[in-house]
Design a protein around this motif. Structure first.
Motif, PDB file in Angstrom:
ATOM      1  N   ARG A   1      45.337  39.583  47.323  1.00  0.00           N
ATOM      2  CA  ARG A   1      45.449  39.400  45.873  1.00  0.00           C
ATOM      3  C   ARG A   1      44.131  38.945  45.283  1.00  0.00           C
ATOM      4  NH1 ARG A   1      50.778  36.031  44.386  1.00  0.00           N
ATOM      5  NH2 ARG A   1      49.860  36.360  42.337  1.00  0.00           N
ATOM      6  N   THR A   2      43.853  39.456  44.094  1.00  0.00           N
ATOM      7  CA  THR A   2      42.628  39.083  43.402  1.00  0.00           C
ATOM      8  C   THR A   2      42.908  38.336  42.105  1.00  0.00           C
ATOM      9  OG1 THR A   2      42.566  41.238  42.296  1.00  0.00           O
ATOM     10  CG2 THR A   2      41.344  41.006  44.370  1.00  0.00           C
ATOM     11  N   SER A   3      44.169  38.013  41.854  1.00  0.00           N
ATOM     12  CA  SER A   3      44.517  37.226  40.676  1.00  0.00           C
ATOM     13  C   SER A   3      45.735  36.380  40.999  1.00  0.00           C
ATOM     14  CB  SER A   3      44.805  38.126  39.469  1.00  0.00           C
ATOM     15  OG  SER A   3      45.944  38.932  39.704  1.00  0.00           O
ATOM     16  N   TYR A   4      45.878  35.300  40.228  1.00  0.00           N
ATOM     17  CA  TYR A   4      46.975  34.372  40.480  1.00  0.00           C
ATOM     18  C   TYR A   4      47.204  33.562  39.215  1.00  0.00           C
ATOM     19  CZ  TYR A   4      49.806  30.923  43.005  1.00  0.00           C
ATOM     20  OH  TYR A   4      50.824  30.121  43.426  1.00  0.00           O
ATOM     21  N   SER A   5      48.450  33.253  38.918  1.00  0.00           N
ATOM     22  CA  SER A   5      48.788  32.437  37.750  1.00  0.00           C
ATOM     23  C   SER A   5      49.672  31.284  38.183  1.00  0.00           C
ATOM     24  CB  SER A   5      49.506  33.267  36.689  1.00  0.00           C
ATOM     25  OG  SER A   5      48.656  34.260  36.155  1.00  0.00           O
TER      26      SER A   5
ATOM     27  N   TYR B   1      45.361  31.111  34.450  1.00  0.00           N
ATOM     28  CA  TYR B   1      45.074  32.364  35.139  1.00  0.00           C
ATOM     29  C   TYR B   1      43.870  32.154  36.056  1.00  0.00           C
ATOM     30  CZ  TYR B   1      43.623  37.197  35.971  1.00  0.00           C
ATOM     31  OH  TYR B   1      43.250  38.370  36.558  1.00  0.00           O
ATOM     32  N   TYR B   2      43.992  32.624  37.295  1.00  0.00           N
ATOM     33  CA  TYR B   2      42.917  32.495  38.279  1.00  0.00           C
ATOM     34  C   TYR B   2      42.472  33.874  38.748  1.00  0.00           C
ATOM     35  CZ  TYR B   2      44.490  27.639  38.643  1.00  0.00           C
ATOM     36  OH  TYR B   2      44.853  26.342  38.357  1.00  0.00           O
ATOM     37  N   ASP B   3      41.186  34.157  38.599  1.00  0.00           N
ATOM     38  CA  ASP B   3      40.585  35.329  39.216  1.00  0.00           C
ATOM     39  C   ASP B   3      40.079  34.883  40.583  1.00  0.00           C
ATOM     40  OD1 ASP B   3      39.397  38.130  39.038  1.00  0.00           O
ATOM     41  OD2 ASP B   3      37.601  36.928  39.419  1.00  0.00           O
TER      42      ASP B   3
ATOM     43  N   LYS C   1      38.333  35.456  44.333  1.00  0.00           N
ATOM     44  CA  LYS C   1      37.482  36.191  45.275  1.00  0.00           C
ATOM     45  C   LYS C   1      37.636  35.513  46.639  1.00  0.00           C
ATOM     46  CE  LYS C   1      35.431  38.782  42.083  1.00  0.00           C
ATOM     47  NZ  LYS C   1      36.074  38.229  40.876  1.00  0.00           N
TER      48      LYS C   1
ATOM     49  N   ASN D   1      38.021  31.451  39.762  1.00  0.00           N
ATOM     50  CA  ASN D   1      37.444  31.369  38.421  1.00  0.00           C
ATOM     51  C   ASN D   1      38.618  31.387  37.447  1.00  0.00           C
ATOM     52  OD1 ASN D   1      35.113  33.402  36.485  1.00  0.00           O
ATOM     53  ND2 ASN D   1      35.447  31.219  36.463  1.00  0.00           N
ATOM     54  N   TYR D   2      38.798  30.333  36.649  1.00  0.00           N
ATOM     55  CA  TYR D   2      40.075  30.202  35.947  1.00  0.00           C
ATOM     56  C   TYR D   2      39.936  29.745  34.491  1.00  0.00           C
ATOM     57  CZ  TYR D   2      39.533  25.218  37.109  1.00  0.00           C
ATOM     58  OH  TYR D   2      39.061  23.939  37.238  1.00  0.00           O
TER      59      TYR D   2
ATOM     60  N   LEU E   1      37.283  32.450  31.364  1.00  0.00           N
ATOM     61  CA  LEU E   1      37.403  31.826  32.676  1.00  0.00           C
ATOM     62  C   LEU E   1      36.180  30.942  32.920  1.00  0.00           C
ATOM     63  CD1 LEU E   1      38.756  34.869  34.734  1.00  0.00           C
ATOM     64  CD2 LEU E   1      40.002  33.210  33.319  1.00  0.00           C
TER      65      LEU E   1
END
Length: 265
Positions: free
Chosen positions: A35-39, A44-46, A48, A61-62, A92
């Motif tokens: 996964r490359t994103s998460y909430s 919201y979290y990008d 890496k 990065n959020y 972010l």
């Protein structure tokens, strides 16, 4: 240059496939992350990530899309204009850096307040029950929850086995020669009735007679935990420059942190 402080923590994994119920994570466990994103909680979290033989690296990065002001102001001129950012968009600006060393079995996290985010992200992605835990920071707290001792390890640093002591004579009888200049001991115990011995080790460490004291134990629920005097007594600090946007370059942070980890004893 700006300072980033990393807290040292541990990850415990509940693994039904292993003989031991609770284990330290390995590279294969994290290979499934895709996964490359998460909430979480409106943030919201990008994400890496990089999973190497020596370490797992995560960069979050959020930011939040709410609250949002309809107007923005030029801080130089005071001029106000409409905010072009849509209600479902976010800047972010937050940064979270995380590294897990497979060799040291330590988690390095740049914000202890985001421990829950790391724990939740990993738990959902690897499909295993994990817990990100702090080290116990005083001997009384550690002994109070200790039910079983899995392992004790320490290095003799000075004069733990003093001349003419019973301990020194026992070592001479065992080895057939005089006590060595330095050595490492690792021992396991089935019983936790070691309060006196543990307090002796704590006192010896405080007097610089032993180094690298690590005690691995389990509580009444059989959850493993670690008392690592050389880990929780310090935090890793690195110096990294920010870019023109006021953010850290994640590659520079990663390299600086890895250099510090490799330099540790």
């Amino acid at each position: 240059m700006r300072k980033i402080e990393f807290n040292l923590m541990q990850i415990i994994v509940e693994n039904e496939k292993s003989v031991e119920r609770f284990v330290n994570p390995n590279k294969e466990m994290f290979d499934v992350i895709d996964r490359t994103s998460y909430s979480l909680d409106g943030t919201y979290y990008d994400v890496k990530y990089e999973n190497q033989d020596e370490y797992l690296w995560l960069y979050f990065n959020y930011g939040k899309s709410f609250p949002r002001n309809d107007k923005i102001i030029n801080v130089g001129t005071g001029e106000e204009r409409d905010n072009s950012r849509e209600v479902d968009e976010a800047e972010l600006l937050g940064q979270l850096f995380v590294c897990y060393s497979y060799k040291k079995q330590l988690l390095y996290i740049s914000s202890i307040k985001k421990k829950t985010v790391v724990e939740s992200f990993l738990k959902e992605n690897i499909g295993l029950n994990i817990e990100v835990k702090s080290f116990y920071k005083n001997k009384e707290e550690f002994i109070s929850v200790l039910d079983k001792v899995d392992k004790i390890r320490f290095t003799q640093a000075n004069n733990l086995f003093a001349q003419n002591s019973k301990q020194r004579q026992a070592l001479i009888d065992l080895t057939g020669t005089d006590a060595p200049e330095s050595f490492t001991i690792e021992a396991s115990y089935n019983s936790h009735k070691l309060d006196g011995f543990l307090n002796t080790l704590f006192n010896c460490h405080e007097q610089s007679q032993i180094d690298a004291l690590v005690i691995c134990g389990r509580d009444e629920s059989n959850m493993s935990f670690v008392y690592n005097l050389d880990s929780f007594c310090k935090k890793i600090e690195i110096l990294v420059e920010k870019d023109d946007s006021g953010l850290y370059n994640p590659d520079s942070v990663k390299q600086s942190l890895l250099n510090n980890i490799s330099d540790e004893r």
